[in-house]
Design a protein around this motif. Structure first.
Motif: not given
Length: 314
Positions: A126-154
């Motif tokens: 699911p989307d959350n797992r994809i973003v989670y895997e990217a966030a773990c590798r980036e060491n922060h979740p903000d960019n990964a969430a916005a890139c995958w979801m669009g708009g403003l992501a918190v």
């Protein structure tokens, strides 16, 4: 047998994904929020006998280097971790996102690699797992969430490892001007200048400004932007590494310029323009202002996009 046949049929098709550039932190929302804007990484992949990469667009020489390729590296890591066979793939890349300039290029590349692994490995994440895997590798979740979801992501990763994302569509039009310098800046170097501790006053100011910034986007309150983007956590310490920031900060709240913030860890700066102003005239004004300060930058007019990553098969 039917499962294997289906897998072979899926792998015979090409997979495409389009991912937007992102700008994280937005002043006070350090490591918590990011927005997507209209510059893109486009990746097409198909199964092959060996790995290969063709690239065009911005920083194409970096995108075409098969050694230490972030997309392929992430693709292999995910499949190996999931104990799935690593299918060689041929990549065709068209890139608009500046690399190493604070515009989310690594998050987009990580997500592209993960999406490819999900497709060719048939992982059904699911989307959350994809973003989670990217966030773990980036060491922060903000960019990964916005890139995958669009708009403003918190976004945040909770204490028990759960990925939590709130996706917001900013109200109204939000024209942007991205100021990109020639030099790059690694996230590691940008983090190295940050202190280990902050005063209560600085922490409270950033919490207040972050809440105000979120309200500005939700309500279309552009009049709040200049003050809401004030930051005490990272920008004061990174200003020496990012000379565009102090130069452009002096324009915040003046004619045609609503506010500005370091884009991610820098060195690029994201400038929010008044939608009632002439974008070209604002760009010329920013260019002249930088020139008067002995600075120059590529100035790219863009806008917030509510469209996140768009994977599809052919």
């Amino acid at each position: 047998m039917a499962h294997n046949t289906g897998k072979m049929r899926a792998q015979s098709r090409s997979f495409e994904i389009v991912l937007p550039a992102t700008s994280a932190n937005l002043g006070p929302a350090f490591d918590a929020a990011a927005l997507a804007f209209s510059m893109y990484l486009r990746v097409r992949a198909k199964a092959a006998d060996e790995f290969s990469v063709k690239a065009r667009g911005r920083d194409s020489e970096i995108c075409a280097q098969i050694e230490n390729h972030l997309i392929l590296q992430t693709y292999r890591e995910v499949l190996q971790k999931e104990k799935e066979p690593v299918q060689p793939i041929a990549l065709t890349i068209e890139n608009d996102i500046p690399i190493g300039k604070g515009c989310g290029s690594s998050a987009a590349a990580r997500l592209a690699g993960i999406a490819l692994a999900v497709y060719f490995g048939r992982l059904r994440w699911p989307d959350n797992r994809i973003v989670y895997e990217a966030a773990c590798r980036e060491n922060h979740p903000d960019n990964a969430a916005a890139c995958w979801m669009g708009g403003l992501a918190v976004a945040r990763i909770s204490a028990n490892g759960e990925m939590q994302i709130a996706n917001v569509k900013p109200k109204g039009k939000w024209p942007l001007l991205l100021a990109v310098p020639d030099e790059s800046l690694s996230t590691e170097d940008a983090r190295r200048v940050l202190p280990n501790q902050y005063s209560r006053a600085d922490a409270v100011a950033n919490i207040q400004n972050s809440m105000l910034l979120l309200a500005a986007f939700l309500q279309g309150r552009k009049d709040l932007l200049a003050s809401a983007m004030e930051d005490r956590i990272h920008q004061p310490y990174r200003a020496s590494l990012c000379p565009l920031l102090p130069a452009l900060h002096s324009l915040s709240g003046t004619r045609g310029v609503l506010g500005c913030a370091l884009s991610g860890a820098g060195p690029s700066v994201l400038v929010f323009l008044d939608p009632k102003s002439n974008g070209n005239q604002c760009r010329m004004r920013v260019r002249d202002h930088l020139k008067s300060q002995g600075l120059s930058a590529e100035l790219i007019q863009t806008e917030i996009t509510t469209r996140g990553a768009n994977p599809r098969t052919r």
